[in-house]
Design a protein around this motif. Structure first.
Motif, PDB file in Angstrom:
ATOM      1  N   ASP A  51       0.825  -1.202   0.000  1.00  0.00           N
ATOM      2  CA  ASP A  51       0.000   0.000   0.000  1.00  0.00           C
ATOM      3  C   ASP A  51       0.861   1.255   0.000  1.00  0.00           C
ATOM      4  O   ASP A  51       1.730   1.430   0.859  1.00  0.00           O
ATOM      5  CB  ASP A  51      -0.902   0.001   1.239  1.00  0.00           C
ATOM      6  CG  ASP A  51      -1.816   1.218   1.281  1.00  0.00           C
ATOM      7  OD1 ASP A  51      -2.909   1.137   0.708  1.00  0.00           O
ATOM      8  OD2 ASP A  51      -1.418   2.250   1.876  1.00  0.00           O
ATOM      9  N   SER A  79      -1.213  -1.161  -4.612  1.00  0.00           N
ATOM     10  CA  SER A  79      -2.342  -0.245  -4.421  1.00  0.00           C
ATOM     11  C   SER A  79      -1.795   1.139  -4.108  1.00  0.00           C
ATOM     12  O   SER A  79      -0.833   1.294  -3.345  1.00  0.00           O
ATOM     13  CB  SER A  79      -3.248  -0.724  -3.283  1.00  0.00           C
ATOM     14  OG  SER A  79      -2.578  -0.673  -2.038  1.00  0.00           O
ATOM     15  N   LYS A  81      -3.064   5.671  -4.103  1.00  0.00           N
ATOM     16  CA  LYS A  81      -4.193   6.553  -3.856  1.00  0.00           C
ATOM     17  C   LYS A  81      -3.968   7.914  -4.506  1.00  0.00           C
ATOM     18  O   LYS A  81      -2.834   8.388  -4.576  1.00  0.00           O
ATOM     19  CB  LYS A  81      -4.406   6.757  -2.351  1.00  0.00           C
ATOM     20  CG  LYS A  81      -4.389   5.482  -1.541  1.00  0.00           C
ATOM     21  CD  LYS A  81      -4.525   5.761  -0.059  1.00  0.00           C
ATOM     22  CE  LYS A  81      -4.086   4.567   0.758  1.00  0.00           C
ATOM     23  NZ  LYS A  81      -2.621   4.387   0.753  1.00  0.00           N
ATOM     24  N   ASP A 125      -2.855  -2.232  -9.732  1.00  0.00           N
ATOM     25  CA  ASP A 125      -3.871  -3.212  -9.336  1.00  0.00           C
ATOM     26  C   ASP A 125      -5.083  -2.576  -8.674  1.00  0.00           C
ATOM     27  O   ASP A 125      -6.221  -2.959  -8.935  1.00  0.00           O
ATOM     28  CB  ASP A 125      -3.242  -4.256  -8.408  1.00  0.00           C
ATOM     29  CG  ASP A 125      -2.137  -5.028  -9.094  1.00  0.00           C
ATOM     30  OD1 ASP A 125      -2.432  -5.765 -10.050  1.00  0.00           O
ATOM     31  OD2 ASP A 125      -0.963  -4.872  -8.698  1.00  0.00           O
ATOM     32  N   LEU A 126      -4.845  -1.609  -7.774  1.00  0.00           N
ATOM     33  CA  LEU A 126      -5.939  -1.002  -7.020  1.00  0.00           C
ATOM     34  C   LEU A 126      -5.634   0.470  -6.798  1.00  0.00           C
ATOM     35  O   LEU A 126      -4.571   0.810  -6.282  1.00  0.00           O
ATOM     36  CB  LEU A 126      -6.099  -1.719  -5.675  1.00  0.00           C
ATOM     37  CG  LEU A 126      -7.084  -1.148  -4.656  1.00  0.00           C
ATOM     38  CD1 LEU A 126      -8.503  -1.147  -5.212  1.00  0.00           C
ATOM     39  CD2 LEU A 126      -7.024  -1.947  -3.349  1.00  0.00           C
ATOM     40  N   TYR A 128      -7.267   3.843  -4.963  1.00  0.00           N
ATOM     41  CA  TYR A 128      -8.274   4.432  -4.087  1.00  0.00           C
ATOM     42  C   TYR A 128      -8.375   5.928  -4.343  1.00  0.00           C
ATOM     43  O   TYR A 128      -7.355   6.590  -4.610  1.00  0.00           O
ATOM     44  CB  TYR A 128      -7.873   4.301  -2.619  1.00  0.00           C
ATOM     45  CG  TYR A 128      -7.653   2.945  -2.050  1.00  0.00           C
ATOM     46  CD1 TYR A 128      -8.700   2.233  -1.446  1.00  0.00           C
ATOM     47  CD2 TYR A 128      -6.380   2.377  -2.022  1.00  0.00           C
ATOM     48  CE1 TYR A 128      -8.473   0.997  -0.853  1.00  0.00           C
ATOM     49  CE2 TYR A 128      -6.140   1.141  -1.430  1.00  0.00           C
ATOM     50  CZ  TYR A 128      -7.195   0.459  -0.850  1.00  0.00           C
ATOM     51  OH  TYR A 128      -6.963  -0.754  -0.248  1.00  0.00           O
TER      52      TYR A 128
END
Length: 333
Positions: A51, A79, A81, A125-126, A128
């Motif tokens: 993260d 991931s 943000k 992948d991710l 936010y």
């Protein structure tokens, strides 16, 4: 390390991830080589879920992960943000003590493109939305992120620090894979503001950040004397004055339960978070603490131990707000 499903959209991650923020910022000076070594050790231990965020540094933490995982991209789930504003000099934009957030679609696209470069990857992948911008309809922001999914630049979408209402609105535009919120024996607000219930209803995964209460739940932090002058905990309400003394008593209660079980307080706290069906992402920059944290995945708690922890650390037990007033203003939208 076992693998678990994160949400119902097909994403699979290690049962415990690694929060990488502290390798580059927030807790005082960092060492790149130490960070790289810790990231490699995490891979060895079976951690696949890492993260980060563009604001960590800013930008330095994404660059660290990009450097670490050259040639290993297929072994990791990345991931990051987006959603904060920056000055023309690359600093976090502020209005007094309040960080400025944005959900402007063009800004979000630009941020993701920057993250792709820094992470040295063709797809993240991710992603936010880091904070919710009340001035921008969430439907427009998620629409922009969904476009990036359709373009193959993002695999899955998530929100961080969002209200249950916003989660529902966003999920209706494009299915969310994860919601990331602070959750620990120190901070149980999501059990009472409908967020945890909402993600479970909608089949959205839940990622627990600060599962060790920013170090409080390790039992090692008794005062602020050994913290670096730039460590943000020196200004965190829960670490100040009477709040600190009250919160140390809470940690003492958790420590008693941990000692009776023969585990470390930090491991007990992580086992509790995992037992709730969420994915914790404890942060550390040191291999020693990483290894201690990962060992918690194998710990199971009895019903009696769960009841004891509920009694020792109920909702609202921690004294003080979880952030400064400026940061608190960015939450809950």
């Amino acid at each position: 390390m076992r693998t678990v499903s994160l949400g119902s959209q097909g994403m699979a991650v290690s049962a415990q991830g690694l929060g990488c923020m502290g390798m580059s910022t927030t807790y005082g000076p960092s060492d790149e080589q130490e960070g790289l070594a810790t990231l490699m050790r995490a891979l060895d231990l079976g951690v696949t879920f890492f993260d980060t965020a563009e604001v960590y540094g800013p930008f330095m933490n994404e660059e660290l992960l990009g450097k670490a995982f050259i040639g290993k991209r297929d072994k990791v789930i990345l991931s990051t943000k987006a959603g904060f504003r920056f000055t023309e000099h690359g600093k976090l934009a502020m209005e007094g003590e309040k960080p400025l957030v944005t959900g402007d679609p063009s800004h979000i696209r630009k941020s993701v493109e920057g993250s792709l470069r820094r992470l040295r990857t063709d797809v993240i992948d991710l992603v936010y939305l880091h904070r919710i911008d009340p001035a921008t309809p969430i439907e427009g922001t998620i629409g922009a992120l969904a476009d990036l999914v359709h373009e193959g630049k993002i695999r899955y979408l998530g929100l961080s620090e969002a209200s249950a209402k916003t989660i529902r609105k966003a999920h209706a535009v494009h299915p969310l894979t994860a919601v990331q919120m602070e959750y620990s024996l120190f901070e149980r607000g999501v059990e009472h503001n409908d967020v945890l219930a909402t993600v479970r209803e909608l089949g959205i995964g839940f990622v627990s950040y600060s599962p060790l209460g920013r170090g409080f739940l390790t039992g090692a932090l008794k005062n602020l004397d050994n913290l670096h002058p730039t460590d943000f905990r020196r200004f965190d309400p829960r670490f100040l004055g009477e709040n600190l003394q009250s919160n140390l008593l809470l940690v003492d209660r958790i420590t008693e339960i941990a000692e009776a079980k023969g585990v470390m307080p930090s491991q007990l706290a992580l086992a509790w978070v995992t037992s709730t069906g969420t994915v914790p992402i404890p942060g550390t920059r040191r291999i020693r603490y990483l290894e201690e944290n990962v060992a918690a995945v194998a710990i199971t708690l009895t019903q009696d131990e769960m009841k004891a922890l509920d009694a020792a650390a109920p909702f609202g037990a921690a004294a003080g707000e979880r952030y400064s007033s400026g940061m608190m203003a960015t939450l809950g939208h």
